[in-house]
Design an enzyme around this catalytic site. Structure first.
Site, PDB file in Angstrom:
ATOM      1  N   ARG A 166       0.819  -1.212   0.000  1.00  0.00           N
ATOM      2  CA  ARG A 166       0.000   0.000   0.000  1.00  0.00           C
ATOM      3  C   ARG A 166       0.855   1.266   0.000  1.00  0.00           C
ATOM      4  NH1 ARG A 166      -2.149  -3.733  -1.093  1.00  0.00           N
ATOM      5  NH2 ARG A 166      -4.059  -4.676  -0.324  1.00  0.00           N
ATOM      6  N   SER A 248     -11.299  -0.599   2.935  1.00  0.00           N
ATOM      7  CA  SER A 248     -10.550  -0.893   4.159  1.00  0.00           C
ATOM      8  C   SER A 248      -9.952   0.400   4.705  1.00  0.00           C
ATOM      9  CB  SER A 248      -9.441  -1.907   3.871  1.00  0.00           C
ATOM     10  OG  SER A 248      -9.991  -3.132   3.424  1.00  0.00           O
ATOM     11  N   GLU A 354      -5.618   4.053   5.908  1.00  0.00           N
ATOM     12  CA  GLU A 354      -5.309   3.914   4.489  1.00  0.00           C
ATOM     13  C   GLU A 354      -5.728   5.144   3.686  1.00  0.00           C
ATOM     14  OE1 GLU A 354      -6.045   0.590   0.988  1.00  0.00           O
ATOM     15  OE2 GLU A 354      -5.969  -0.014   3.077  1.00  0.00           O
TER      16      GLU A 354
END
Length: 362
Positions: A166, A248, A354
C-alpha cells in the site's frame, strides 16, 4: 476543461463527506492536467488532485484552493504478442474497474483479482492497490507523471516506483502540501491468456471451488472476486450505506517478529491459551503482517459498531468505516480515532489509516 467555484466535494468521494472547494477544475486531457497544475503551482496556491475520491476524507471546511479532478481518457494497446505479452497504456482518468472488465473480456490476465475496486486508474500506482493476492505493482511496466518540482514530464519504470505494501514513491513524495508527482497514465504489462493468474487467496479459492495456485477462466475469477467484495460491502451501491466508505480504512500492520510474539502473548492472556493466535503472514522483509480486521474485532469493535450514529463500522466488515447517510468528516475521524486508540490500548499495535485526510487528521 470545466471550472466552477464553491462545488461541494462530498458527492465526488465514496465516503460522501467534505465541504466545498474554493475552485474545482475538471481536466479532460493530459495537456489540461499539466496546464492546471503549472498554473496553480506558479501562483503558489493550494492544489488538491482528485481522482475517483475513493481514498480520501475531506474536511467539513472543504479545500481553500484548486481541486483538480482528473478526467483524461484512453486505453491504447501498444504491443501484443504471445512472447512479450500485452502492453496497454491507460489514461489516469479511466475508471479502474472498467479497465479490469475489458482485460477479462479481451483475454489480458494479471488484474482480474482487482475487480470491483472503485476509483480511477491513475490512483492505483500511488497506493499500490491490491486485493485477493494481486497488486498493481505486479503488472505495471511504467508510470508517466508530471513532476511538479522540476516542472517536467517524468516516466518511472516499475523498479523505480518503490512499490511496497500500500505504498509507492508517488505516495511518499510530498510537495507543497500534496504529492510531487501527478500521474498522467500507466503502462501495464499483461499476459495474453483466457486464464487467471494462480489463485492466491484462500476465500477466493473456496468461492471458486479450487485450490490455491489453480487458474480459472478470467470471467469466473472476476465474478468470484465481485461476489467476495459484495459480501463485504466493497462494491459501490448508492442504496447500501455499507458501501459509503473508503473500503478498508486501516492497513494490515507489519510488525517485527518480536512485536508479533508480544501480540500473541497479550492475546493469549486476554482470550486464553487455547484461543487461536492472531493471524500472521510472512512479508518480503523481516516483519510479520497481521490482520487489522482481527485486531479491531478482538479489541471490542464489532460489525456495526457506532450505529445508530452517523458514522459506524460496516455491518458486513469491521475494517470499513461507513457513512450511514448524514455523517460529517468529523464523525468519520472521531470513529477512526476511537478504533485506532482502542486497538492500541488492547494490543499495543497502532493502526495506520489507508485513506488520505485532507484539511484534518487523526
Amino acid at each position: 476543461m470545466q471550472e466552477a467555484n464553491g462545488v461541494e466535494l462530498a458527492p465526488l468521494t465514496t465516503m460522501r463527506v467534505g465541504g466545498p472547494a474554493a475552485r474545482l477544475v475538471v481536466a479532460e486531457t493530459t495537456d489540461e492536467i499539466v496546464d492546471v497544475v503549472r498554473e496553480v503551482d506558479d501562483a503558489d496556491e493550494p492544489l488538491l488532485v482528485l481522482s475517483g475520491g475513493s481514498n480520501m476524507v475531506v474536511a467539513d471546511d472543504g479545500f481553500p484552493g484548486t481541486v483538480l479532478r482528473i478526467a483524461n481518457t484512453g486505453i491504447d494497446v501498444e504491443s501484443a504478442d504471445d512472447c512479450g505479452g500485452v502492453h496497454v497504456r491507460v489514461a489516469a482518468g479511466e475508471e479502474w474497474d472498467d479497465f479490469v472488465a475489458r482485460c477479462c473480456t479481451d483475454g489480458w490476465s494479471g488484474v482480474e483479482a482487482l475487480s470491483g475496486i472503485p476509483g480511477l486508474t491513475g490512483a492505483t500506482p500511488v497506493q499500490n492497490v491490491g486485493a485477493y493476492g494481486q497488486e498493481v505493482a505486479q503488472t505495471i511496466a511504467s508510470v508517466r507523471t508530471w513532476d511538479r518540482q522540476d516542472q517536467t514530464v517524468r516516466t518511472f519504470a516499475n523498479a523505480d516506483c518503490e512499490f511496497a505494501y500500500r505504498h509507492s514513491l508517488f505516495k511518499g513524495s510530498p510537495y507543497r502540501g500534496g504529492g510531487r508527482y501527478v500521474v498522467l497514465d500507466v503502462l501495464f504489462a499483461l499476459r495474453p491468456t483466457e486464464l487467471s493468474q494462480p489463485v492466491g487467496y484462500e476465500a477466493l479459492a473456496k468461492g471458486l471451488d479450487v485450490t490455491i495456485g489453480d487458474r480459472v477462466p478470467l470471467d469466473d475469477a472476476r465474478a468470484a472476486v465481485l461476489e467476495q467484495r459484495r459480501r463485504r460491502g466493497m462494491v459501490l451501491d448508492a442504496e447500501d450505506h455499507d458501501t459509503w466508505s473508503c473500503g478498508s480504512f486501516f492497513t494490515n500492520p507489519i510488525i517485527s517478529s518480536s512485536a508479533y510474539d508480544e501480540l500473541a502473548r497479550v492475546a493469549a492472556d486476554r482470550f486464553g491459551a487455547d484461543a487461536p493466535a492472531p493471524p500472521q503472514w510472512p512479508t518480503d522483509g523481516t516483519g510479520v503482517k497481521t490482520s487489522a480486521a482481527w485486531l479491531i474485532q478482538h479489541a471490542g469493535f464489532d460489525k456495526g459498531h457506532g450505529m445508530p450514529g452517523p458514522a459506524a463500522l460496516s455491518t458486513k466488515h469491521p475494517l470499513a468505516i461507513t457513512n450511514r447517510g448524514d455523517a460529517k468528516a468529523a464523525d468519520v475521524a472521531d470513529l477512526a480515532r476511537e478504533v485506532r486508540d482502542g486497538v492500541r490500548d488492547a494490543f499495543g499495535v497502532t493502526l495506520v489509516n489507508e485513506p488520505i485526510f485532507v484539511g484534518h487528521d487523526l
